[in-house]
Design an enzyme around this catalytic site. Sequence first.
Site, short mmCIF file in Angstrom:
data_model
loop_
_atom_site.label_atom_id
_atom_site.label_comp_id
_atom_site.label_asym_id
_atom_site.label_seq_id
_atom_site.Cartn_x
_atom_site.Cartn_y
_atom_site.Cartn_z
N LYS A 6 -139.50 41.49 90.90
CA LYS A 6 -140.19 42.50 91.90
C LYS A 6 -141.39 41.90 92.66
CE LYS A 6 -138.34 46.24 89.09
NZ LYS A 6 -137.05 46.29 89.49
N TRP A 65 -136.18 53.63 81.88
CA TRP A 65 -136.44 52.22 81.11
C TRP A 65 -137.37 52.41 80.06
CZ3 TRP A 65 -133.44 48.90 82.61
CH2 TRP A 65 -132.87 49.01 83.99
N ASP A 72 -144.84 47.87 79.61
CA ASP A 72 -143.58 47.28 80.34
C ASP A 72 -144.08 47.61 82.03
OD1 ASP A 72 -141.98 46.71 82.05
OD2 ASP A 72 -140.37 48.00 81.18
#
Length: 350
Positions: free
Chosen positions: A189, A98, A165
Site C-alpha cells: 500500500k 484484519w 499491524d
Amino acid sequence: MKPYNFYAGPSILDPAVIHAANRALDNTNDLSILERSHRGKEVQTLFSQTKSMLKELMQLSDDFEILFLHGGARLQNCMVPYNICTKSSANYIDTGTWSTKSFEESVLIRDSKIIASSADKHYSYIPKELNWDGQGYLHITTNNTIHGTQFHNFECTSQGVVVADMSSDILSREMNFKAFGLIYAGLQKNLGTAGGTLVIIKKELLEDLPKVPSMLNYKQHVKNDSMLNTPPVFAVLMCKLVLDWMQKEGGLTAIENRNKLKSALLYDAIDSLDAFEGFAQKEDRSLMNVTFKLNDSSREESFNLLLKQENIIGLNGHRSKGGYRASLYNQLPLTHVEHLVKVMRKFSQM
Ligand code: PMP
C-alpha cells in the site's frame, strides 16, 4: 486515459516511482539487480540503504531491528504469537476484519483474548476503554482498511509491549514509532508492491524467544539479515524507490499534510452532500480509507455508471461490507480526490 485509481491495495504508484523502477531494472548493458545474488554487494547495499532510510524517517534508534520478509502481513498473524512475550496471554483489540483474523490465528497458538471490541457497532469506531494489565502484548491494527477507522491515540504504548499491524497506514503520518514493540506492514500500500513485509522489532524482545521453526523465528531472520532464504528483492527495491519519492515530496510531514488535505476534502463532501453518508464515527475516521454509502441505495446503479463514465475505479466497498470506499494512500494525488468530489457533487444534483 489512465483511470483515477482508488483501489485499497495493491495501491496506486506515482509515475516517478514506476519510471525509476524501469530505469533500475534495465539490463541492456549489465545485469539488473533482480538477476544478482543476494549475497553480492548490490543487493546487500539495497537492503542496508532501505533500512537506513526507514530508520531515519521513523526516527528509530539502534534498539530496533528491521526485517524484510515474505508471506505478507498475514504471516505475521502467526509469527507474532509464536515469538513475542509468550509467558503471558496475548491481548487483541478487535476493530474489524484484519484484527479479527490476527486474533483468530493467535488463538491457534497460545492463550489469547480480545480485551476491547467495536463489533457492537459494526466496527464503526475505535474502542477507547482498554482493560489491559500491561502483561503479554497488546495487538492493534492502526488502520482498519475495510471499515475506514484509524487509531489517532497511542496512549496504550505506555502500558506495555504494543504490536501494531500498520499495513494500510504505515508512513502516512508522523508517529512515535519508537513507542511500539513490534510493527509490521505488507509493502503493497504505502511502501510499493506486494511480495514483501516490513517488520520492525525492538531488540530487547528478541532476548528470550521460544524455540519455533526457523522460518517463523524472528531471531533467525535477524541473525541472517533478512536473508534466511532468498529475499524479496523486487519488493525491497520498490520500497526504496517509494522512500526516495517520499524524500523528494518533502518527507513525512509533507506527506501527512497532503493526506489530511485529501481526506478532509472527501469527508467534507460526504458530510455536506445529502446523497452520501459516512460510515465511521467522526473522531475515528481514517485518513487512508474513506468508507461511505448512498442515502438512497436504489441509486447505486446510477452512481456506479457515473463513476465508470468519469473514469473512476476501485471505489467499491470490500466484498464483505458493500457501500463505497475510497483509498487515499500516500501516492494518490490530490487531483484524484478533487475529481471524485466533483463527480459526487454532480451525482447529488442529478
Ligand atoms: N492487515 C491489514 C490492515 C490489511 O489491510 C491487509 C490487506 N489488505 C492485511 C493485513 C493482509 O495483508 P497481506 O495481504 O499482506 O497478508
